[in-house]
Write an enzyme that holds these catalytic residues in place. Structure first.
Site, PDB file in Angstrom:
ATOM      1  CD  GLU A  91      -2.964  -1.265   2.186  1.00 37.87           C
ATOM      2  OE1 GLU A  91      -4.108  -1.576   1.833  1.00 37.87           O
ATOM      3  OE2 GLU A  91      -2.675  -1.031   3.373  1.00 37.87           O
ATOM      4  CB  CYS A 104       2.933   7.173   3.498  1.00 37.93           C
ATOM      5  SG  CYS A 104       3.486   5.940   4.670  1.00 37.93           S
ATOM      6  CB  CYS A 111       7.658  -5.803   8.329  1.00 37.79           C
ATOM      7  SG  CYS A 111       9.092  -4.970   9.065  1.00 37.79           S
ATOM      8  CB  CYS A 115       6.824  -3.464  15.940  1.00 41.10           C
ATOM      9  SG  CYS A 115       8.498  -3.058  15.393  1.00 41.10           S
ATOM     10  CB  CYS A 118       3.459  -2.776  13.480  1.00 42.51           C
ATOM     11  SG  CYS A 118       3.536  -2.484  11.701  1.00 42.51           S
ATOM     12  N   GLY A 160       7.009  -2.277   5.845  1.00 42.01           N
ATOM     13  CA  GLY A 160       8.392  -2.738   5.763  1.00 42.01           C
ATOM     14  C   GLY A 160       9.401  -1.844   6.454  1.00 42.01           C
ATOM     15  CD  GLU A 161      13.582  -0.667   9.377  1.00 42.83           C
ATOM     16  OE1 GLU A 161      12.759  -0.327  10.232  1.00 42.83           O
ATOM     17  OE2 GLU A 161      14.423   0.122   8.893  1.00 42.83           O
ATOM     18  CB  SER A 192      10.261   5.887   9.273  1.00 42.51           C
ATOM     19  OG  SER A 192       9.930   5.422  10.569  1.00 42.51           O
ATOM     20  CB  SER A 214      10.136   3.448  15.265  1.00 43.85           C
ATOM     21  OG  SER A 214       9.602   3.873  14.038  1.00 43.85           O
ATOM     22  CG  LEU A 215      13.117   6.333  21.281  1.00 43.69           C
ATOM     23  CD1 LEU A 215      14.404   5.719  20.751  1.00 43.69           C
ATOM     24  CD2 LEU A 215      13.366   7.788  21.675  1.00 43.69           C
ATOM     25  CG  HIS A 216       7.694   2.976  19.152  1.00 42.30           C
ATOM     26  ND1 HIS A 216       7.004   4.095  18.754  1.00 42.30           N
ATOM     27  CD2 HIS A 216       7.960   2.291  18.003  1.00 42.30           C
ATOM     28  CE1 HIS A 216       6.860   4.074  17.431  1.00 42.30           C
ATOM     29  NE2 HIS A 216       7.422   3.002  16.952  1.00 42.30           N
ATOM     30  CG  ASN A 291      -3.648   4.938  13.863  1.00 42.21           C
ATOM     31  OD1 ASN A 291      -4.571   5.687  14.194  1.00 42.21           O
ATOM     32  ND2 ASN A 291      -2.488   5.391  13.422  1.00 42.21           N
ATOM     33  CB  CYS A 334       0.937   5.456  11.587  1.00 45.11           C
ATOM     34  SG  CYS A 334       1.227   7.125  11.105  1.00 45.11           S
TER      35      CYS A 334
HETATM   36  N1  SAH Z   1       9.517   0.090   9.625  1.00 46.85           N
HETATM   37  C1  SAH Z   1       9.688   1.480   9.814  1.00 46.85           C
HETATM   38  C2  SAH Z   1       8.753   2.338   8.986  1.00 46.85           C
HETATM   39  C3  SAH Z   1       7.315   1.926   8.859  1.00 46.85           C
HETATM   40  S1  SAH Z   1       6.230   2.179  10.172  1.00 46.85           S
HETATM   41  C4  SAH Z   1       9.564   1.840  11.276  1.00 46.85           C
HETATM   42  O1  SAH Z   1       9.133   1.004  12.055  1.00 46.85           O
HETATM   43  O2  SAH Z   1       9.949   2.948  11.631  1.00 46.85           O
HETATM   44  C5  SAH Z   1       5.993   3.940  10.355  1.00 46.85           C
HETATM   45  C6  SAH Z   1       5.657   4.353  11.790  1.00 46.85           C
HETATM   46  O3  SAH Z   1       4.357   3.886  12.191  1.00 46.85           O
HETATM   47  C7  SAH Z   1       6.647   3.769  12.796  1.00 46.85           C
HETATM   48  O4  SAH Z   1       7.028   4.728  13.740  1.00 46.85           O
HETATM   49  C8  SAH Z   1       5.815   2.697  13.439  1.00 46.85           C
HETATM   50  O5  SAH Z   1       6.304   2.343  14.692  1.00 46.85           O
HETATM   51  C9  SAH Z   1       4.456   3.328  13.494  1.00 46.85           C
HETATM   52  N2  SAH Z   1       3.375   2.382  13.747  1.00 46.85           N
HETATM   53  C10 SAH Z   1       3.356   1.055  13.499  1.00 46.85           C
HETATM   54  N3  SAH Z   1       2.182   0.516  13.899  1.00 46.85           N
HETATM   55  C11 SAH Z   1       1.439   1.524  14.404  1.00 46.85           C
HETATM   56  C12 SAH Z   1       0.099   1.609  14.931  1.00 46.85           C
HETATM   57  N4  SAH Z   1      -0.673   0.538  15.003  1.00 46.85           N
HETATM   58  N5  SAH Z   1      -0.359   2.805  15.333  1.00 46.85           N
HETATM   59  C13 SAH Z   1       0.416   3.902  15.218  1.00 46.85           C
HETATM   60  N6  SAH Z   1       1.678   3.888  14.700  1.00 46.85           N
HETATM   61  C14 SAH Z   1       2.185   2.716  14.314  1.00 46.85           C
HETATM   62 FE1  SF4 Z   2       8.137  -3.489  10.566  1.00 46.53          FE
HETATM   63 FE2  SF4 Z   2       8.055  -0.848  11.182  1.00 46.53          FE
HETATM   64 FE3  SF4 Z   2       5.879  -2.427  11.525  1.00 46.53          FE
HETATM   65 FE4  SF4 Z   2       8.004  -2.703  13.127  1.00 46.53          FE
HETATM   66  S1  SF4 Z   2       6.672  -0.879  12.958  1.00 46.53           S
HETATM   67  S2  SF4 Z   2       6.839  -4.385  12.162  1.00 46.53           S
HETATM   68  S3  SF4 Z   2       9.679  -2.337  11.717  1.00 46.53           S
HETATM   69  S4  SF4 Z   2       6.853  -1.920   9.583  1.00 46.53           S
END
Ligand code: SAH
Ligand code: SF4
Length: 363
Positions: A91, A104, A111, A115, A118, A160-161, A192, A214-216, A291, A334
């Site tokens: 997408e 985007c 991926c 995470c 995600c 993806g990453e 990212s 993506s620190l989190h 989300n 996201c």
């Molecule tokens: N793989 C890369 C880029 C794709 S994700 C990464 O992880 O950075 C883009 C952003 O969306 C990242 O910061 C990711 O952590 C965040 N993200 C993933 N799942 C999410 C969700 N369910 N709600 C909000 N943000 C999310």
């Molecule tokens: Fe992959 Fe980014 Fe999703 Fe983590 S947040 S599973 S690195 S796409």
């Protein structure tokens, strides 16, 4: 075999043209036709010699992914489902704002990382996207956008990453930056990453664009759980790599993304711990309200908790913004991107056994 010219950056295309016995400026003309004018066939390229056009028709093609879905959300956010082969679709999302338009872009079908919060991660992994499949997302979006809509920014924040597919991502980034292609400034192209250190280092050396990390979580214990790649590249190393990236970055800060998960990582103590570690890096925080997606095990933090968390960061002198959820009604926000992934790992099956808690999807 016919060569797909979307697979080449400027130097790759020049080499291809050299192989045809053509001069470099011809390859630049073709680059402009494809990427600036959106040409999809050689017959359109009226300033090329007929013999060259015939030659290209015999030996090359311009092939982007096939559009399998095109949805517009109530807020104007537009999501395309793009078939990249018989079994996989990814997408891409266009987010219109008053003075800019952000695309985007995805880098993988699925991926490899997983995470916890995600949706893409839950789908498992099939393969890397090629350069043509990555730049093809811009090429297609440009064709579909209406008058007055323009891609001014690109974020590699789709499925993806990106830092695990740099062989293909870097040539695509070069096309985004190339004046004969999309001509975006490095500051308007953001990669990212979840913190894949060797990839960050390579990006810094070969194609430094704006970086979001993506620190989190403020501690390794929590980050190990939320972003499993942390077990390999822990926070201390990650923050060191961020500081190092800044030597070459086009902006003088790193964007730290921080997904707001109710009761998990959104406490005021956690915000204070974050100040202590992130204070070491010139950075801006982007808080992303979680989300939901089917099967998600988290809830979005309340606006009040997000505000209190943001206040702790702001009072410590950090710049902090909260990302407005866009396109939630068409699952374009996201972390909601899922596409169709022919999972080669066993992960998607493992997640299917989980209880399904469907949370509120709209902002
Ligand atoms: N793989 C890369 C880029 C794709 S994700 C990464 O992880 O950075 C883009 C952003 O969306 C990242 O910061 C990711 O952590 C965040 N993200 C993933 N799942 C999410 C969700 N369910 N709600 C909000 N943000 C999310
Ligand atoms: Fe992959 Fe980014 Fe999703 Fe983590 S947040 S599973 S690195 S796409």
């Amino acid at each position: 075999m016919t060569a797909n010219l979307l697979e080449f950056d400027a130097s790759g295309l020049e080499r291809f043209f050299a192989g045809l016995g053509e001069k470099p400026f011809r390859s630049r003309q073709v680059l402009r036709w494809m990427h600036q004018r959106g040409a999809g066939d050689f017959a359109q390229m009226s300033d090329l010699a007929k013999s060259l056009r015939a030659n290209l028709e015999a030996q090359a093609c311009i092939a982007a992914p096939a559009v399998a879905g095109d949805t517009v959300a109530a807020d104007g956010t537009r999501k395309w489902l793009l078939k990249v082969d018989g079994a996989n679709a990814v997408e891409a999302v266009f987010i219109p704002e008053p003075r800019r338009g952000t695309l985007c872009v995805s880098s993988h079908a699925g991926c490899t990382l997983d995470c916890a919060f995600c949706s893409t991660g839950k789908q498992g992994f099939n393969r890397n996207l090629s350069t043509g499949e990555i730049i093809g997302q811009l090429w297609l979006a440009n064709r579909f956008l209406g008058a007055g809509e323009r891609i001014t920014n690109v974020v590699m924040m789709g499925m993806g990453e990106p830092c695990l597919n740099l062989d293909n991502v870097i040539p695509a980034l070069r096309l985004m930056l190339d004046d004969n292609a999309y001509g975006l400034s490095r500051r308007r192209v953001t990669v990212s990453t979840s913190g894949v250190l060797p990839g960050m280092e390579r990006l810094r050396e070969e194609c430094p664009v704006a970086l979001a990390v993506s620190l989190h979580a403020p501690t390794d214990a929590l980050r190990d759980r939320l972003v499993p790649v942390n077990r390999r590249y822990p926070l201390r190393e990650l923050l060191k790599a961020c500081r190092r990236y800044l030597d070459a970055a086009p902006r003088d800060f790193i964007t730290f993304e921080y997904v707001m998960l109710d009761g998990v990582n959104d406490g005021e103590d956690q915000a204070r711990a974050l100040v202590a570690i992130a204070g070491q890096v010139k950075s801006k925080f982007n808080l992303i309200p979680f989300n939901a997606f089917p099967g998600a095990e988290f809830r979005r933090s309340s606006p009040d908790r997000i505000r209190r968390f943001a206040d702790v960061l702001a009072r410590a002198g950090l710049t902090v913004t909260t990302r407005r959820t866009r396109g939630g009604d068409v699952d374009a926000a996201c972390g909601q991107l899922a596409g169709e992934v022919a999972d080669r790992t066993r992960r998607s099956a493992a997640h299917q056994g989980r209880p399904v808690i469907v949370l509120e999807q709209r902002p």
